[in-house]
Write an enzyme that holds these catalytic residues in place. Structure first.
Site, PDB file in Angstrom:
ATOM      1  N   LEU A 256      80.396  74.504  15.422  1.00 28.47           N
ATOM      2  CA  LEU A 256      79.752  75.040  14.227  1.00 28.47           C
ATOM      3  C   LEU A 256      79.498  76.543  14.296  1.00 28.47           C
ATOM      4  O   LEU A 256      78.927  77.110  13.355  1.00 28.47           O
ATOM      5  CB  LEU A 256      78.419  74.315  13.980  1.00 28.47           C
ATOM      6  CG  LEU A 256      78.531  72.824  13.637  1.00 28.47           C
ATOM      7  CD1 LEU A 256      77.149  72.202  13.553  1.00 28.47           C
ATOM      8  CD2 LEU A 256      79.285  72.615  12.336  1.00 28.47           C
ATOM      9  N   ARG A 257      79.872  77.181  15.403  1.00 25.67           N
ATOM     10  CA  ARG A 257      79.617  78.617  15.490  1.00 25.67           C
ATOM     11  C   ARG A 257      80.372  79.372  14.392  1.00 25.67           C
ATOM     12  O   ARG A 257      79.870  80.357  13.850  1.00 25.67           O
ATOM     13  CB  ARG A 257      80.005  79.156  16.868  1.00 25.67           C
ATOM     14  CG  ARG A 257      79.712  80.643  17.018  1.00 25.67           C
ATOM     15  CD  ARG A 257      79.919  81.154  18.423  1.00 25.67           C
ATOM     16  NE  ARG A 257      78.840  80.717  19.305  1.00 25.67           N
ATOM     17  CZ  ARG A 257      79.020  79.992  20.388  1.00 25.67           C
ATOM     18  NH1 ARG A 257      80.233  79.611  20.732  1.00 25.67           N
ATOM     19  NH2 ARG A 257      78.007  79.638  21.145  1.00 25.67           N
ATOM     20  N   GLY A 258      81.564  78.915  14.059  1.00 28.37           N
ATOM     21  CA  GLY A 258      82.319  79.560  12.991  1.00 28.37           C
ATOM     22  C   GLY A 258      81.598  79.506  11.663  1.00 28.37           C
ATOM     23  O   GLY A 258      81.572  80.494  10.907  1.00 28.37           O
TER      24      GLY A 258
END
Length: 602
Positions: A256-258
């Protein structure tokens, strides 16, 4: 700033790069910028110019009592920096004069509120990469060493530049960068003239040149400051949040960093445009900056007529990576699914065959050592085993590196002072432990000429590649594959961490045409010598998988590191010159037919 840098606004072109840097300046929580591109595309110039645009930050009262605001620092992290230089360590002078243990700040402390710049970040040693990962995630530098316990804030904008021809960036660090920019150095003739003229003016009289851009620099500084002021009031609707999530899913982004970075970048872009609400144009403006290093290509079936793509496990990409790529390297013809069984052809017919495929064999046995020796001059490969010479230090393998455990010849001054209660001169010296972080590269030269299609040689050679890659993957070592066939040399797999799965990719590799063996070995020698000049501690093992059916002259070729010649010809009476070639290269000779090693080292 004591150093005068080329003005940010004076750099011609590179709009995406400029946008990425400004977004990161508006919202440092984005996580910094990594810039990938060849030499001469203004990577370092723009990175250095950013520090002049950052607003002043509040000083740490404990360290700077006489100032309330400080200009942003631009701090360069050298590739050869020590952990002490980065983190900080004891103040040796105070220990000697006052016999008190005091902390001396390192580069991380100096970079607080400014820019920490790493040129050629892909060549940064793993131990420094680990430290940067920890600090960039927490924003706090904690030191527990040399008899001291200390922590301090270190919030900086991390900017890294790299030339992909010199190797890939460690995936964990690559993903930590919020934004990624891929540059080219292709300019029109008019642009080249303008760039050279600007540089000449700056070098002739930097003060006068910078004065010309004071107004534009002031506008950029004001824009960044205004965007920072309204950043936390910018809103993003649920519909646009969903749009970001769907686009991340479509790009097959890991984790989910993107999503988080994309949201923060869109907010920053809206703030730069002085809007209180994120619009779709903001999402699209930063899309490529967020996804460039996170996007995974949709896998193609082996029967695809397109040329095979490298595995994506470690975010490898199909780049030149130091090898010469022929102009006609993109195959145009349709390739059959599988090659036929043994065909009755004369040696002169092989070179005229169209490229064909063979699936990877179920498996072969290679009598190779699992790990590399710690020091190349101290070991040699004999009959598939590593023989250690007397009097040399043994080492362990961890994380793709070989680490020694003996003392070095460097005095540990801080440990010495502490053990001698600060007395000088000390009664006994202590020495630092030797920490040899030696990266390992396995370079495979794979014969992809038509003669290897006989008797499933190509199929068995692919299986041998898997046997080489399996232990390299477990040890987190690097792998690269160079193919030679069809009368050309191709970089099939760039230098990346050995992927976990190679079979599907290998199945799609075709073979055909002639055997440019000499050219392949010359390119391999040049490439490996270049790597060793940049990293003298790099351990290299080269594997040459071929049937030896070539008239090449290999005298004068000397591959750095260890070389293993793997003969794929299965005939009882060999027509290839594998043993002769292996002897010329001073290489270990292994035959896939007998699965035994026969030493032919000079």
């Amino acid at each position: 700033m004591t150093d005068q840098y080329f003005p940010f606004s004076a750099v011609a072109g590179q709009d995406q790069f400029k946008l990425a840097l400004m977004l990161a300046a508006v919202n440092p929580a984005i996580g910094g910028v990594v810039i990938s591109g060849p030499r001469g595309c203004a990577k370092s110039t723009l990175a250095r110019g950013l520090a002049d645009l950052l607003p002043p930050h509040k000083a740490d009262a404990k360290r700077k009592d006489d100032q309330s605001l400080l200009d942003a620092e631009f701090v360069t992290l050298p590739l050869g920096a020590s952990e002490e230089m980065l983190l900080g360590t004891l103040d040796l002078q105070q220990v000697l004069n006052e016999k008190k243990i005091a902390f001396s700040p390192g580069l991380l402390s100096k970079a607080d509120g400014g820019v920490l710049y790493v040129d050629e970040v892909n060549l940064l040693p793993d131990n420094l990469v680990d430290l940067l990962l920890d600090v960039s995630a927490s924003g706090v530098n904690r030191i527990e060493r040399d008899g001291i316990s200390h922590s301090h804030r270190t919030e900086f904008l991390l900017i890294g530049t790299m030339n992909p021809d010199e190797g890939e960036l460690r995936p964990q660090l690559h993903d930590r960068f919020g934004l990624s920019v891929e540059l080219t150095n292709q300019y029109t003739a008019a642009q080249r003239v303008e760039i050279v003229r600007s540089r000449e003016q700056f070098d002739r009289n930097a003060d006068s040149f910078c004065q010309q851009y004071e107004a534009s620099q002031a506008e950029l500084i004001a824009a960044i400051q205004q965007a920072r002021n309204i950043l936390h009031s910018v809103d993003c609707s649920d519909a646009l949040r969903l749009e970001i999530a769907e686009r991340c899913n479509a790009a097959r982004v890991d984790g989910l960093r993107g999503d988080i970075v994309w949201y923060r970048a869109a907010i920053a872009h809206a703030a730069l445009e002085q809007r209180q609400q994120v619009e779709i144009v903001d999402i699209e403006a930063v899309e490529e900056l967020v996804l460039a290093h996170r996007r995974h290509a949709t896998p193609q079936p082996p029967s695809s007529p397109q040329p095979p793509q490298p595995p994506q496990n470690d975010r490898g990409n199909d780049r030149d990576n130091g090898f010469k790529r022929p102009d006609d390297s993109q195959r145009k013809q349709q390739m059959p699914q599988e090659a036929p069984q043994e065909q009755h052809r004369s040696s002169s017919d092989w070179g005229s065959m169209e490229p064909q495929q063979q699936r990877t064999a179920a498996g072969v046995i290679l009598p190779l050592p699992v790990s590399m020796p710690e020091q190349q001059p101290a070991t040699k490969l004999l009959k598939g085993k590593v023989e250690e010479l007397a009097g040399k230090t043994k080492g362990s393998v961890s994380g793709g590196q070989h680490k020694g455990v003996t003392d070095s010849h460097k005095p540990d001054w801080f440990g010495t002072l502490l053990s001698n209660m600060g007395n000088w001169p000390p009664a006994q010296l202590r020495f630092k432990k030797r920490q040899q972080g030696q990266s390992v590269l396995h370079l495979i030269l794979l014969d992809t000429s038509a003669s290897t299609l006989a008797s499933d040689q190509f199929s068995n050679a692919k299986a041998a590649v898997i046997e080489i890659a399996r232990p390299a993957y477990l040890q987190r070592e690097q792998l690269a594959v160079l193919g030679f066939g069809n009368n050309k040399v191709e970089n099939l797999l760039p230098r990346i961490r050995a992927p976990k799965e190679l079979r599907g990719w290998l199945d799609s590799l075709p073979a055909g045409g002639g055997t440019p063996m000499g050219e392949a070995l010359q390119q391999a020698q040049s490439y490996l010598e270049q790597l060793q000049r940049k990293s003298s501690q790099l351990l290299i093992r080269t594997y040459i998988l071929t049937d030896g059916r070539s008239n090449a002259q290999l005298q004068g070729i000397d591959l750095p590191g260890e070389t293993v010649w793997i003969d794929t010809e299965v005939a009882a009476v060999k027509r290839g010159r594998g043993k002769q070639f292996a002897a010329q290269l001073n290489a270990e000779y292994i035959s896939l037919m007998t699965h035994t090693a026969q030493g032919v080292k000079a």
